[in-house]
Design an enzyme around this catalytic site. Sequence first.
Site, short mmCIF file in Angstrom:
data_model
loop_
_atom_site.label_atom_id
_atom_site.label_comp_id
_atom_site.label_asym_id
_atom_site.label_seq_id
_atom_site.Cartn_x
_atom_site.Cartn_y
_atom_site.Cartn_z
N ALA A 1 -9.68 5.79 3.97
CA ALA A 1 -9.52 6.95 4.84
C ALA A 1 -10.77 7.80 4.97
CB ALA A 1 -8.37 7.85 4.39
N GLY A 2 -11.02 8.20 6.20
CA GLY A 2 -12.11 9.12 6.48
C GLY A 2 -13.44 8.46 6.82
N LYS B 1 0.89 -1.16 0.00
CA LYS B 1 0.00 0.00 0.00
C LYS B 1 0.93 1.21 0.00
CE LYS B 1 -3.41 2.64 2.39
NZ LYS B 1 -3.71 3.15 3.73
N GLY C 1 -8.31 9.46 9.68
CA GLY C 1 -8.68 9.69 11.07
C GLY C 1 -9.77 10.74 11.28
N ASN D 1 -9.57 1.99 9.42
CA ASN D 1 -8.65 1.78 10.54
C ASN D 1 -9.13 2.51 11.79
OD1 ASN D 1 -6.51 1.44 12.31
ND2 ASN D 1 -4.95 2.19 10.95
N THR D 2 -9.01 3.84 11.79
CA THR D 2 -9.28 4.61 13.01
C THR D 2 -10.64 4.27 13.63
OG1 THR D 2 -7.96 6.40 12.09
CG2 THR D 2 -9.35 6.94 13.97
#
Lengths: 262, 365
Positions: free
Chosen positions: A188-189, A101, A162, A210-211
Amino acid sequence: MSAPLLIAGREFRSRLLLGTGKFSSNERMKEAIEASGAELVTVALRRADLTGRHDPFANILEYIDAEKCLVLPNTSGAMNAEEAVRLCRLAAAAGLPRWVKLEIHPDPRYLLPDPVETLAAAEILVKEGFTVLPYINADPVLALRLQDAGCATVMPLGAPIGSNRGIETRAQIEIILEQARVPVVVDAGLGAPSQAAEAMEMGADAVLVNTAIAVAKDPIRMARAFRAAVEAGRDAFEVGLAAERRTADPTSPLTAFLHAAK
Amino acid sequence: MNSRLARFEALICPCSEAELEARAREARCLTRRHFGATMRLFAPLYLSNECVNSCRYCGFSRENPILRVTLTPEQVETEARHLLEKGFRNLLLVAGEHPRYVSRSYLVECVERLRALGVPSIHLEVGPMETDDYRPLVEAGAEGLVVYQETYDRRVYAAMHLAGPKKDYDWRLACPQRACTAGFRRVGLGALLGLADWREEAAALAHHLDALLKSCWKTFFTVSMPRLRPAAGEFEPSVHVSDRDLAQFVIATRLAFPQVGITLSTRESPALRDGLAGVGVTMMSAGSHTEPGGYTGVGREDLHRTAKGCRVELASGAISSEGEHATEQFAIADARSAEEVAARLRGLGLEPVWKDWDPALAGRR
């Protein structure tokens, strides 16, 4: 049963990719990966031991079941193409999968990807035989350039890493999806399962989270929630969402009486 | 003044307990979102306590008749090996400012040796240098530089720094910019609390940080707000900064600068460190010694005093009466071992992160 995800000739049943940063412990991360059903799990190389010494203080890789998931090393921390390429070569030499990645974000605050360096690194890595999954801003032309360069996917961001703000780049991602020749992973986001479902309903081939999972009060349940949302969104996309209308659509026609008279 | 600075200044004004609690909750959320439920750990490794500066509050101040030593690069390796065994993968090399003992080439050699030893992340806290003098250190593999302004109040600064290159306020103030230009990835700023009104120090630090964030957009910044600790010289803080003041400073920094790192050292007590760990702090030292050779006892045979720049040998038998080690920079307040701190962090729901950087990312290979 929805269609499997195909990246670089490899089949994945799960369309949820997981990031491994920010978890409160490696044990919880491991449980969350299991609960998510993810088969592609990305790990920051800077947190792993690349010397082959099995460093007990940098052993994040030991918590990922290589039987069930493919480890997707990421280059987070690299500020330019040269650093990213060097890191990938080192990871490959350490025996990690030649999948990467590709993340190059020189701005440590918003972690927005550098398009110039990302393209340059992708061109080198593809030539060296890596399967490259680049993290990019939702820029359709960049997505095309990366596909031309031979990337295995493109991974446009919904919002900054995040931020939990969902798909703020919707209009651009729609263009990327329309033009895509490789799987599109919205990365992301995504802060809520509903946002992941939204991406899947739009036609994204997969999402990376993830976050939202790692810092949830209960990462395992949250992983399960995202898993269900991704599956729901994919099913809805494959079936085809009904078109939006401004008026109600009664199941019995209102003008049936006109035909009854005949 | 921009909105970020205006917000910061509002956040350091006196506030109620309820307000502080609400902000602490917000700070905790922001920290988790940006840094995760993790804590980066590092250890200071003191290279030398020789110093040409005369600073009223510092144990290493040149007129203090303390036991001094500069570790040889081999001894630095011995200390680093010990710290690697304890788990540390991130070392902060600290030294007093003394161009003869702590020269640029000495520092380059230390960095190169530690890199070869397998220390992934190396930071420096040494006397300010020119940009071009920093470059070989970056190239050798140093990731970060820490340089605290100590006090942003020019009048107090002049009263505290009586002699030596450190007297030059502006030379020090411009140092973080030089460090960024030279290519350090992480740069630490800080104000030493106890010398002047903390709110004014905090506001000035925020202005410094804000300007650097704009001009050095690739640098990751960390902020520290160390409180004065007892040290040789017996300097008494001119102002009292309470635990609550420190907490308010940390919380305000997190809220106004969500993505900036915050460091808290073993200067603070276990209870305060545990409390602030969840609220805004992202990086901690643990099990620290603040004297050269403190971890393994190396350098003991070379202990001496320094008077007017000259080495003064100790009378035989003097060492054993003084404890057989170099004098520390300051007394630490959290004496827990690295292992104990890591276990406590896990208990608080935070993953201790030892390695968060790989040398493949920068420097020579």
